[in-house]
Design a protein around this motif. Structure first.
Motif, short mmCIF file in Angstrom:
data_model
loop_
_atom_site.label_atom_id
_atom_site.label_comp_id
_atom_site.label_asym_id
_atom_site.label_seq_id
_atom_site.Cartn_x
_atom_site.Cartn_y
_atom_site.Cartn_z
N GLU A 202 0.85 -1.21 0.01
CA GLU A 202 0.04 0.03 -0.05
C GLU A 202 0.81 1.25 -0.02
O GLU A 202 0.56 2.19 -0.77
CB GLU A 202 -1.01 -0.14 1.50
CG GLU A 202 -1.88 1.13 1.36
CD GLU A 202 -2.95 0.87 0.32
OE1 GLU A 202 -3.87 2.23 0.18
OE2 GLU A 202 -3.28 -0.30 -0.23
N GLY A 203 1.91 1.25 0.96
CA GLY A 203 2.65 2.38 0.83
C GLY A 203 4.09 2.43 0.52
O GLY A 203 4.97 3.25 0.57
N SER A 204 4.26 1.65 -0.54
CA SER A 204 5.72 1.34 -1.19
C SER A 204 6.02 2.55 -2.16
O SER A 204 5.05 3.26 -2.34
CB SER A 204 5.70 0.02 -1.75
OG SER A 204 4.89 -0.07 -2.91
N SER A 208 3.38 4.39 -4.87
CA SER A 208 3.19 5.58 -4.73
C SER A 208 4.33 6.53 -5.75
O SER A 208 4.17 7.68 -5.37
CB SER A 208 3.64 6.00 -3.16
OG SER A 208 2.88 5.15 -2.30
N ASN A 225 8.04 11.26 -4.33
CA ASN A 225 7.68 10.77 -3.02
C ASN A 225 8.58 10.86 -2.16
O ASN A 225 8.32 10.45 -0.88
CB ASN A 225 6.76 9.41 -3.17
CG ASN A 225 7.91 8.46 -3.67
OD1 ASN A 225 8.49 8.46 -4.62
ND2 ASN A 225 8.17 7.20 -3.08
N THR A 230 3.10 10.76 0.43
CA THR A 230 2.03 10.14 -0.27
C THR A 230 1.77 8.72 0.29
O THR A 230 2.63 8.11 0.91
CB THR A 230 2.75 10.03 -1.86
OG1 THR A 230 3.79 9.02 -1.79
CG2 THR A 230 3.26 11.52 -2.27
N SER A 231 0.53 8.24 -0.21
CA SER A 231 0.14 7.09 -0.22
C SER A 231 -1.00 6.82 -1.28
O SER A 231 -1.20 7.68 -1.92
CB SER A 231 -0.67 6.96 1.39
OG SER A 231 -1.73 7.57 1.24
N ARG A 232 -1.19 5.35 -1.52
CA ARG A 232 -2.28 5.18 -2.65
C ARG A 232 -3.26 4.14 -2.14
O ARG A 232 -3.16 3.45 -1.10
CB ARG A 232 -1.38 4.40 -3.61
CG ARG A 232 -0.59 5.35 -4.28
CD ARG A 232 0.04 4.56 -5.81
NE ARG A 232 0.92 5.39 -6.52
CZ ARG A 232 0.34 6.09 -7.46
NH1 ARG A 232 -0.99 6.36 -7.97
NH2 ARG A 232 1.05 6.83 -8.08
N ASN A 233 -4.34 4.25 -2.80
CA ASN A 233 -5.37 3.44 -2.51
C ASN A 233 -5.44 1.97 -3.15
O ASN A 233 -6.53 1.82 -3.72
CB ASN A 233 -6.73 4.03 -2.87
CG ASN A 233 -7.03 4.32 -4.54
OD1 ASN A 233 -5.82 4.56 -4.99
ND2 ASN A 233 -8.18 4.59 -4.80
N TYR A 283 -1.50 12.63 -1.57
CA TYR A 283 -0.38 13.26 -1.09
C TYR A 283 -0.55 14.66 -0.23
O TYR A 283 -1.68 15.01 -0.34
CB TYR A 283 0.55 13.51 -2.11
CG TYR A 283 0.14 14.59 -3.35
CD1 TYR A 283 -0.21 15.78 -3.31
CD2 TYR A 283 -0.74 13.62 -4.50
CE1 TYR A 283 -0.67 16.55 -4.51
CE2 TYR A 283 -1.40 14.50 -5.31
CZ TYR A 283 -1.39 15.82 -5.33
OH TYR A 283 -2.21 16.42 -6.49
#
Length: 599
Positions: A202-204, A208, A225, A230-233, A283
């Motif tokens: 998820e947060g790699s 991201s 990043n 940042t993070s992603r869904n 972000y």
């Protein structure tokens, strides 16, 4: 009738009785069935009732048919007086179809009945055979197998059944169906956990990652990043990928397509038309804003005007600093562009920003062209050495003065008190309307010369006073007297650039030069004075006793002088042509009566 007058409420009235028999006469030439006698004296087609009249006899004469006794009725009917009789009536009704006397069942059409029964049994057998696969789960090898589903008779096809099992097994797998990409990574055939691992989590950094480079001139800034949190869904996108092919739509309502068939068509369609899903980055907008402000602060540079670094009073030349252009960027526009690219998940993109260049208000070239001698004025002195000495000393005190914008020049403040310690000598000076010997006499010519130069440089006159009578070295109305400490001459630099003053005495001439920014190409200022009134002195002589004089002597102390009122105008010229005129001063010179002192 036989029962007229009978009590209709009598229960015996409802005792079952035998109905009359009727026969239809056969057509002529047709023989009756075996065992039956032909009807006599009856026309063909007519009906004949039997001769027994018992159906119309009185109740008491009718034979009563007693049916086989049945079990007693239930308790609730025990008290009903008609219950048993009703049962007997029903029994009598069933008996009506039989011959009461013989008990023989009337003959019908047994062949027809048998044929109908056989046909029905055959149909049932056929249906049973057809539905054997659906009812009993048994499939015929040499016959077609059918099933009744949703109001339709469907033929069993082993190939289809085999494919169905394959599709069923495929659809039941706990995996993302083939033909699906997430973030450009093929996740078909993977479970959600396997897909997340393949995408890095998820947060790699892999999921991201975005990289946008801001380029301004020869300087670049990387926005990624590593400096923007940042993070992603990813989880929600993988769930979206997982449910593809696992649901149905309303499009199949009213059609022959089954939900299973729709799902199969969906997953098979993925093999020909891939589905690409993309996770969205979230972000910190505040960090992006701060980064943009940091870039703007680095790039932004205010323009620097060229300035006068020095003025060589001897060489009468200026030295100027270099001007510098200003540079700025529209930080709001850059922020909006950057946000748009980050929202789009930009990778390795470059945003080129053209800075806004602002020129300085004053360039070095302009200063070199415009800084010059703005005005100059020269007056002739006398041959008196002491007076010329005093003029030279006052010029030296003023020479080299730099007057910055907004500063005020004071003659007395610049030269100070004229004293012998400074080298000033006794020379004629006006005091009390008469010429007297005074230390520093003659410096009024310096102030008057400077006044004329300053007025023609369009500087602001703050304080000026005329002499007691007009001077011979300047035009009437264009003088400026000084006296320590009461009378002063002051002017202000009302320009935006420094003013440089050069004053000197040479060869019985007093000169003043004002250097600075020119008034404009071909623009100059001059003074024009006009006598508007003449004041005649008294014709009589004023005698004043002075006991300090030797006895029997006299001395003329004040000469008879005519008085004047003078208006002075400031006139602007452009290339020698007058463009503007305004009143500058009104000077009043009083008239003096001839005065003689005696003793």
């Amino acid at each position: 009738m036989a029962w007229e007058g009978q009590d209709l409420n009598d229960p015996a009235l409802y005792t079952p009785r035998e109905a009359p028999r009727v026969q239809k006469a056969l057509p002529r030439g047709v023989m009756p069935a075996p065992g039956k006698q032909p009807l006599e004296n009856v026309e063909p087609g007519e009906y004949l009732f039997d001769g027994r009249e018992t159906w119309n006899e009185s109740l008491e004469n009718l034979p009563v048919y007693q049916p086989v006794p049945k079990a007693p009725a239930a308790a609730p009917d025990a008290e009903n007086p008609y219950a048993k009789k009703r049962q007997n009536a029903v029994a009598g009704k069933h008996a009506a179809g039989r011959n009461v006397q013989t008990g023989v069942i009337p003959k019908g059409r047994p062949v027809l009945y048998a044929a109908v029964i056989i046909v029905c049994m055959t149909i049932l057998a056929i249906v049973g055979v057809m539905m054997m696969p659906q009812v009993a789960g048994y499939f015929w090898k040499d016959l077609d197998n059918y099933a009744f589903i949703n109001g339709e008779v469907l033929k069993y096809d082993s190939a289809i059944v085999k494919n169905y099992k394959q599709y069923r097994d495929y659809l039941q797998q706990d995996m993302i169906y083939q033909g699906i990409f997430v973030d450009s990574v093929y996740v078909g055939g993977m479970s959600i956990a396997q897909s997340e691992e393949a995408l890095g989590g998820e947060g790699s950094a892999a999921t991201s990652a975005f990289t946008v480079t801001v380029a301004i001139g020869n300087r670049t800034w990387n926005i990624d990043n590593t400096n923007i949190p940042t993070s992603r869904n990813l989880q929600s996108v993988l769930q979206e990928a997982y449910v593809i092919g696992r649901g149905n739509t309303t499009d199949i309502i009213g059609t022959s397509k089954t939900p299973f068939k729709e799902r199969v068509d969906t997953v098979l369609g993925l093999l020909n038309q891939y589905v690409y899903l993309k996770s969205n980055a979230t972000y910190d907008h505040a960090t992006v804003r701060a980064k943009v402000d940091e870039i703007a602060a680095y790039v932004t540079r205010d323009p620097v005007d060229a300035q006068i670094q020095a003025f060589d009073f001897n060489a009468r030349s200026f030295t100027f600093s270099d001007d510098q252009v200003g540079v700025a960027i529209d930080s709001d526009a850059l922020y909006n562009r950057l946000i748009a690219r980050l929202d789009a998940g930009a990778m390795n993109e470059t945003l080129t920003v053209d800075p806004i260049v602002t020129t300085p208000a004053v360039t070095k070239a302009e200063l070199m062209n415009r800084f010059t001698m703005v005005s100059a004025f020269t007056t002739d002195t006398t041959s008196a050495k002491t007076r010329n000495n005093n003029i030279s000393l006052a010029c030296q005190a003023i020479n080299g003065t730099v007057l910055l914008p907004g500063e005020t020049f004071s003659f007395n403040g610049t030269t100070g008190k004229r004293t012998t310690e400074k080298g000033y000598q006794m020379a004629p000076a006006i005091a009390g309307g008469q010429l007297v010997e005074d230390i520093g006499g003659g410096v009024c010519q310096v102030s008057s010369t400077l006044f004329n130069a300053v007025a023609r440089a369009d500087l602001e006159i703050v304080y000026r006073s005329p002499h007691a009578w007009p001077s011979t070295y300047v035009t009437i109305g264009e003088d400026a007297t000084v006296d320590w400490p009461s009378l002063d001459f002051k002017f202000k630099n009302n320009k935006t650039t420094p003013v440089f003053i050069i004053m000197y005495y040479k060869d019985r001439q007093c000169s003043a030069e004002i250097w600075g920014l020119s008034l404009g190409t071909g623009v100059s200022v001059d003074l024009d004075s006009t006598i508007v009134k003449t004041i005649e002195p008294p014709t009589s002589v004023l005698y004043v006793q002075d006991t300090t004089l030797p006895l029997g002597t006299s001395e003329e102390t004040i000469k008879a002088r005519t008085g004047y009122v003078v208006d002075t105008y400031k006139v602007w010229y452009e290339n020698g042509v007058e463009t503007k005129r305004e009143k500058f001063y009104t000077s009043t010179y009083k008239a003096y009566q001839r005065t003689v002192e005696y003793n």
